[in-house]
Motif scaffolding. Sequence first.
Motif, mmCIF file in Angstrom:
data_model
loop_
_atom_site.group_PDB
_atom_site.id
_atom_site.type_symbol
_atom_site.label_atom_id
_atom_site.label_comp_id
_atom_site.label_asym_id
_atom_site.label_seq_id
_atom_site.Cartn_x
_atom_site.Cartn_y
_atom_site.Cartn_z
ATOM 1 N N GLY A 35 0.647 -1.148 0.221
ATOM 2 C CA GLY A 35 0.441 0.034 -0.468
ATOM 3 C C GLY A 35 0.658 1.347 -0.284
ATOM 4 N N ILE A 36 1.851 1.086 0.542
ATOM 5 C CA ILE A 36 2.681 2.406 0.847
ATOM 6 C C ILE A 36 3.501 2.695 -0.604
ATOM 7 N N LEU A 37 3.837 1.466 -1.110
ATOM 8 C CA LEU A 37 4.468 1.455 -2.537
ATOM 9 C C LEU A 37 3.594 2.491 -3.703
ATOM 10 N N ILE A 38 2.280 1.714 -3.122
ATOM 11 C CA ILE A 38 1.385 2.232 -4.330
ATOM 12 C C ILE A 38 0.995 3.823 -3.616
ATOM 13 N N VAL A 39 0.882 3.891 -3.055
ATOM 14 C CA VAL A 39 0.906 5.486 -2.809
ATOM 15 C C VAL A 39 1.902 6.337 -3.134
ATOM 16 N N THR A 40 2.848 6.063 -2.806
ATOM 17 C CA THR A 40 3.551 6.955 -3.227
ATOM 18 C C THR A 40 4.935 6.895 -4.296
ATOM 19 N N VAL A 41 3.479 5.867 -5.191
ATOM 20 C CA VAL A 41 3.628 6.032 -6.768
ATOM 21 C C VAL A 41 3.131 6.841 -7.482
ATOM 22 N N VAL A 42 1.948 6.705 -6.584
ATOM 23 C CA VAL A 42 0.398 7.888 -7.198
ATOM 24 C C VAL A 42 1.093 9.030 -6.953
ATOM 25 N N LEU A 43 1.690 8.858 -5.843
ATOM 26 C CA LEU A 43 1.708 10.947 -5.523
ATOM 27 C C LEU A 43 3.198 11.368 -5.809
ATOM 28 N N LEU A 44 4.356 10.828 -6.333
ATOM 29 C CA LEU A 44 5.280 10.867 -6.610
ATOM 30 C C LEU A 44 4.815 11.261 -8.590
ATOM 31 N N LEU A 46 1.566 12.205 -9.551
ATOM 32 C CA LEU A 46 0.759 13.365 -9.946
ATOM 33 C C LEU A 46 0.988 14.716 -8.832
ATOM 34 N N ARG A 47 1.748 14.800 -8.071
ATOM 35 C CA ARG A 47 2.244 15.553 -7.554
ATOM 36 C C ARG A 47 3.699 15.953 -7.248
ATOM 37 N N LYS A 48 4.349 17.493 -7.383
ATOM 38 C CA LYS A 48 5.562 17.582 -6.919
ATOM 39 C C LYS A 48 5.950 17.759 -6.143
#
Length: 74
Positions: A35-44, A46-48
């Motif tokens: 879950g942390i991996l998925i959220v991290t990839v999405v955040l990196l 989509l956002r700076k």
Amino acid sequence: MAPERFQLLSLGVLTKWASSLPLGREAVYDPLTIGILIVTVVLLLLRKLDSLWIILGATALELAAASTHVISGL
């Protein structure tokens, strides 16, 4: 001399990937880290966002999960 530099550069990149993939597979070992991996990839993507905040957030989640015995470890 230039082609030799490119060969060394490509060898370095290949070596980096060859050593990074097994480390990445061993680091993702339970549903929380997935879950942390998925959220991290999405955040990196989509956002700076500074990677320090990602590291601090993941650390806080892992510590909270370990202290509440959601996961075993630490």
